[in-house]
Design an enzyme around this catalytic site. Structure first.
Site, mmCIF file in Angstrom:
data_model
loop_
_atom_site.group_PDB
_atom_site.id
_atom_site.type_symbol
_atom_site.label_atom_id
_atom_site.label_comp_id
_atom_site.label_asym_id
_atom_site.label_seq_id
_atom_site.Cartn_x
_atom_site.Cartn_y
_atom_site.Cartn_z
ATOM 1 C CB SER A 1 -0.902 0.013 1.230
ATOM 2 O OG SER A 1 -1.589 -1.201 1.345
ATOM 3 N N GLY A 2 1.863 1.320 0.860
ATOM 4 C CA GLY A 2 2.686 2.519 0.993
ATOM 5 C C GLY A 2 3.535 2.756 -0.243
ATOM 6 C CD GLU B 1 5.496 -7.093 -3.804
ATOM 7 O OE1 GLU B 1 5.580 -6.062 -3.133
ATOM 8 O OE2 GLU B 1 5.650 -8.241 -3.321
ATOM 9 C CB CYS C 1 -3.135 -4.165 3.256
ATOM 10 S SG CYS C 1 -4.812 -3.557 3.385
ATOM 11 C CE1 TYR D 1 -2.331 -1.187 -3.674
ATOM 12 C CE2 TYR D 1 -4.471 -2.222 -3.907
ATOM 13 C CZ TYR D 1 -3.599 -1.432 -3.188
ATOM 14 O OH TYR D 1 -3.986 -0.879 -2.010
ATOM 15 N NE ARG E 1 4.564 -11.886 25.606
ATOM 16 C CZ ARG E 1 5.710 -11.774 24.962
ATOM 17 N NH1 ARG E 1 6.614 -12.723 25.046
ATOM 18 N NH2 ARG E 1 5.960 -10.721 24.233
ATOM 19 N NE ARG F 1 2.584 -6.046 25.715
ATOM 20 C CZ ARG F 1 3.495 -5.351 25.035
ATOM 21 N NH1 ARG F 1 3.788 -4.110 25.377
ATOM 22 N NH2 ARG F 1 4.119 -5.899 24.010
ATOM 23 N N GLY G 1 3.186 -11.483 16.529
ATOM 24 C CA GLY G 1 3.867 -10.276 16.093
ATOM 25 C C GLY G 1 4.482 -10.404 14.716
ATOM 26 C CG HIS H 1 -33.516 8.106 19.207
ATOM 27 N ND1 HIS H 1 -32.810 7.505 20.224
ATOM 28 C CD2 HIS H 1 -34.798 7.687 19.318
ATOM 29 C CE1 HIS H 1 -33.636 6.756 20.933
ATOM 30 N NE2 HIS H 1 -34.838 6.836 20.401
HETATM 31 P P1 NDP Z 1 0.863 -7.503 17.884
HETATM 32 O O1 NDP Z 1 2.166 -6.842 18.092
HETATM 33 O O2 NDP Z 1 -0.372 -6.704 17.849
HETATM 34 O O3 NDP Z 1 0.675 -8.649 18.971
HETATM 35 C C1 NDP Z 1 1.627 -9.653 19.154
HETATM 36 C C2 NDP Z 1 1.108 -10.597 20.211
HETATM 37 O O4 NDP Z 1 1.986 -11.692 20.316
HETATM 38 C C3 NDP Z 1 1.040 -9.948 21.588
HETATM 39 O O5 NDP Z 1 -0.079 -10.460 22.261
HETATM 40 C C4 NDP Z 1 2.347 -10.431 22.226
HETATM 41 O O6 NDP Z 1 2.264 -10.524 23.614
HETATM 42 C C5 NDP Z 1 2.447 -11.815 21.649
HETATM 43 N N1 NDP Z 1 3.806 -12.341 21.614
HETATM 44 C C6 NDP Z 1 4.889 -11.841 20.993
HETATM 45 N N2 NDP Z 1 5.955 -12.633 21.162
HETATM 46 C C7 NDP Z 1 5.537 -13.670 21.918
HETATM 47 C C8 NDP Z 1 6.174 -14.816 22.441
HETATM 48 N N3 NDP Z 1 7.459 -15.065 22.212
HETATM 49 N N4 NDP Z 1 5.438 -15.652 23.190
HETATM 50 C C9 NDP Z 1 4.148 -15.408 23.438
HETATM 51 N N5 NDP Z 1 3.475 -14.352 22.954
HETATM 52 C C10 NDP Z 1 4.167 -13.488 22.208
HETATM 53 O O7 NDP Z 1 1.074 -8.342 16.548
HETATM 54 P P2 NDP Z 1 0.088 -8.984 15.503
HETATM 55 O O8 NDP Z 1 0.882 -10.077 14.906
HETATM 56 O O9 NDP Z 1 -1.249 -9.292 16.069
HETATM 57 O O10 NDP Z 1 -0.100 -7.803 14.466
HETATM 58 C C11 NDP Z 1 1.011 -7.096 13.959
HETATM 59 C C12 NDP Z 1 0.659 -5.675 13.668
HETATM 60 O O11 NDP Z 1 -0.076 -5.612 12.455
HETATM 61 C C13 NDP Z 1 -0.245 -5.020 14.707
HETATM 62 O O12 NDP Z 1 0.447 -4.503 15.790
HETATM 63 C C14 NDP Z 1 -0.901 -3.944 13.900
HETATM 64 O O13 NDP Z 1 -0.064 -2.822 13.859
HETATM 65 C C15 NDP Z 1 -1.027 -4.572 12.524
HETATM 66 N N6 NDP Z 1 -2.377 -5.130 12.324
HETATM 67 C C16 NDP Z 1 -3.426 -4.267 12.238
HETATM 68 C C17 NDP Z 1 -4.702 -4.739 12.067
HETATM 69 C C18 NDP Z 1 -5.831 -3.777 12.013
HETATM 70 O O14 NDP Z 1 -5.603 -2.606 11.735
HETATM 71 N N7 NDP Z 1 -7.065 -4.205 12.287
HETATM 72 C C19 NDP Z 1 -4.972 -6.168 11.942
HETATM 73 C C20 NDP Z 1 -3.808 -6.981 12.059
HETATM 74 C C21 NDP Z 1 -2.566 -6.475 12.245
HETATM 75 P P3 NDP Z 1 2.578 -9.271 24.573
HETATM 76 O O15 NDP Z 1 1.411 -8.368 24.501
HETATM 77 O O16 NDP Z 1 2.787 -9.915 25.882
HETATM 78 O O17 NDP Z 1 3.835 -8.657 24.013
#
Ligand code: NDP
Length: 455
Positions: A12-13, A32, A40, A96, A195, A201, A258, A431
């Site tokens: 996208s970017g 690409e 996305c 695209y 966790r 979080r 993540g 409403h």
């Molecule tokens: P996030 O960073 O949102 O979440 C990662 C999760 O994995 C957290 O709960 C984290 O726990 C956990 N985690 C990381 N490492 C470990 C480990 N070693 N053991 C156990 N748990 C772990 O990542 P996502 O993959 O969900 O998404 C990536 C990014 O993509 C998002 O942050 C967002 O920016 C984007 N995204 C946006 C969406 C939207 O706009 N609707 C949809 C999907 C993605 P802890 O919290 O404890 O660190």
């Protein structure tokens, strides 16, 4: 130089940056290696939302009985859904590519790596460019535990040949909670292993608590405060060990733990581009890397990893470099949605962030949406405003409930403009809607922050 601008990455970017730069008269190339539209369009926002909507139809069919309908719900056909989704994604890929071609951008279906600050290897061909933009995004990452390769990642979920009957999703970020809702709504038994004591979080505490309740009400089995330890094969299934030796036998383990910026084996070191310990390209406020003619935008910089933000950055960078209009995308008040079930919409500061800066008035409303007074579904909506006590400016607006993303987009305009609580109050509600609650929250729920102790 072969090009004024060469963009690495057709997500996208990158696509937006290339298109706008070309429109300003620059000679632009873009490479690409995988799929046009990036995460996305292909393995993220777009197919994910289609899967969320597939789940919603099932719930609506159940809910219809409360409104007098007799609907016999047959089994869900996962294969049919995935085929329909694939067709739509193919269409978008084409759009695209055409957008770029029509804008006069030269397209390379190839991997690009840096040879030096002005030279690239693009699929074996040497290409030179005055300016380079790195827009390679990120990729999902598994945790470093034994057997992790036996678990799937979000890219895989969109191509599963069969829907798992039981699934353990590890993590509680955006992707984990969105897919917990999808698989549960499509009929799977879903375990969410995370966790933290609460999911998501970094989000507002009331949203996090509300989401945990909503997931439970939906039937998702929560395993808070648990880390994954190992995965083992169990015939075609998997055994996940987590939380100090507990085990779970499931069809599929899904790591939503993540994403990591895509900066490996790109030759960044050949050009002097530096990365953080997590692999993110380091940029200044003008998106410039350590090498003055090389810029980076979007997820590869690991700041705000949202498609619309990458697009805003790509557009602003092209305007700055070639449009005689220097500007940047603001990192403040970026609205976001989580397409959980029900979804979340949020903009501005959480109560915790705002309270750390000074005293805030907090308004919270929780109610059963009108539809569910008849459907009987146990689903609540939560809305919240966080208001600076001194200026009465609305610093944050948060919602968990149906249509939250649609609704918060509008509220975000008010927050970006600096609206006060009085501005919200003098706006007449529509409403009957859930949205009207945002302009009718008269009674402060609590005060938070520095002055709290003094009151
Ligand atoms: P996030 O960073 O949102 O979440 C990662 C999760 O994995 C957290 O709960 C984290 O726990 C956990 N985690 C990381 N490492 C470990 C480990 N070693 N053991 C156990 N748990 C772990 O990542 P996502 O993959 O969900 O998404 C990536 C990014 O993509 C998002 O942050 C967002 O920016 C984007 N995204 C946006 C969406 C939207 O706009 N609707 C949809 C999907 C993605 P802890 O919290 O404890 O660190």
């Amino acid at each position: 130089m072969d090009f004024d601008l060469f963009v690495i990455g057709g997500g996208s970017g990158g696509v937006r940056c290339a298109r706008i730069a070309s429109g300003h008269g620059a000679r632009v190339g873009v490479a690409e290696e995988r799929f046009w539209g990036g995460t996305c369009v292909n393995v993220g926002c777009v197919p994910k939302k289609l899967l969320v909507q597939a789940g919603e139809y099932g719930a609506w069919a159940d809910d219809a009985a409360g409104f007098g309908w007799t609907i016999k719900k047959g089994p869900h056909d996962w294969g049919k859904l995935i085929a329909a989704k694939d067709k739509e994604i193919d269409r978008l890929n084409g759009i695209y590519r055409r957008l770029l071609a029509n804008a006069g951008v030269e397209i390379f279906d190839a991997r690009a790596t840096l040879i030096d600050a002005h030279t690239l290897d693009v699929g074996g061909k040497r290409i030179t460019a005055e300016t380079i933009v790195i827009a390679t995004g990120g990729h999902p990452e598994r945790p470093a535990i034994p057997g992790a390769a036996l678990g799937i990642i979000s890219d895989d979920t969109f191509y599963l040949p069969v829907m798992p009957k039981t699934i353990a999703i590890v993590g509680s970020g955006f992707i984990a909670v969105e897919f917990a809702g999808i698989f549960q709504a499509l009929g799977a038994e879903v375990h969410l292993i995370y966790r933290q004591p609460l999911p998501l979080r970094g989000f507002d505490q009331d949203l996090r608590e509300g989401l945990a309740e909503a997931l439970t009400a939906q039937g998702v089995i929560l395993h808070p405060s648990c880390s994954p330890e190992s995965v083992a094969a169990n015939g075609d299934g998997r055994i996940l060990t987590f939380g100090g030796g507990q085990t779970l036998a499931v069809d599929t383990v899904f790591f939503a733990t993540g994403r990591r910026p895509m900066t490996e084996r790109m030759g960044l070191e050949n050009a002097g581009v530096t990365v953080s310990p997590s692999g993110a390209v380091i940029v200044d406020q003008n998106l410039r890397t350590a090498t003055p003619n090389i810029y980076a935008i979007g997820d590869v910089t690991d700041r705000i990893n949202l498609t619309p933000f990458a697009i805003a950055e790509g557009h602003a960078l092209a305007d700055t470099l070639y449009g005689k209009n220097p500007r940047s995308a603001s990192l403040d008040n970026v609205p976001a949605a989580v397409f959980s079930t029900p979804p979340i919409g949020t903009v501005g500061l959480t109560e915790e962030q705002a309270a750390a800066r000074g005293p805030v008035d907090v308004y919270v409303a929780k109610f059963t949406p009108m539809r569910h007074t008849l459907s009987g579904r146990a689903r609540k909506t939560m809305m919240k405003l966080v208001v600076d006590q001194a200026t009465q400016r609305v610093l944050g607006a948060h919602m968990l409930g149906e249509d939250a993303p649609e609704l918060i987009q509008g509220i975000a305009i008010a927050v970006v403009m600096g609206a006060t609580k009085a501005d919200f109050d003098r706006t007449i509600g529509i409403h009957p809607t859930a949205a009207e609650e945002f302009v009718t929250m008269r009674t402060r729920t609590r005060v938070s922050g520095v002055a709290q102790a003094a009151e």
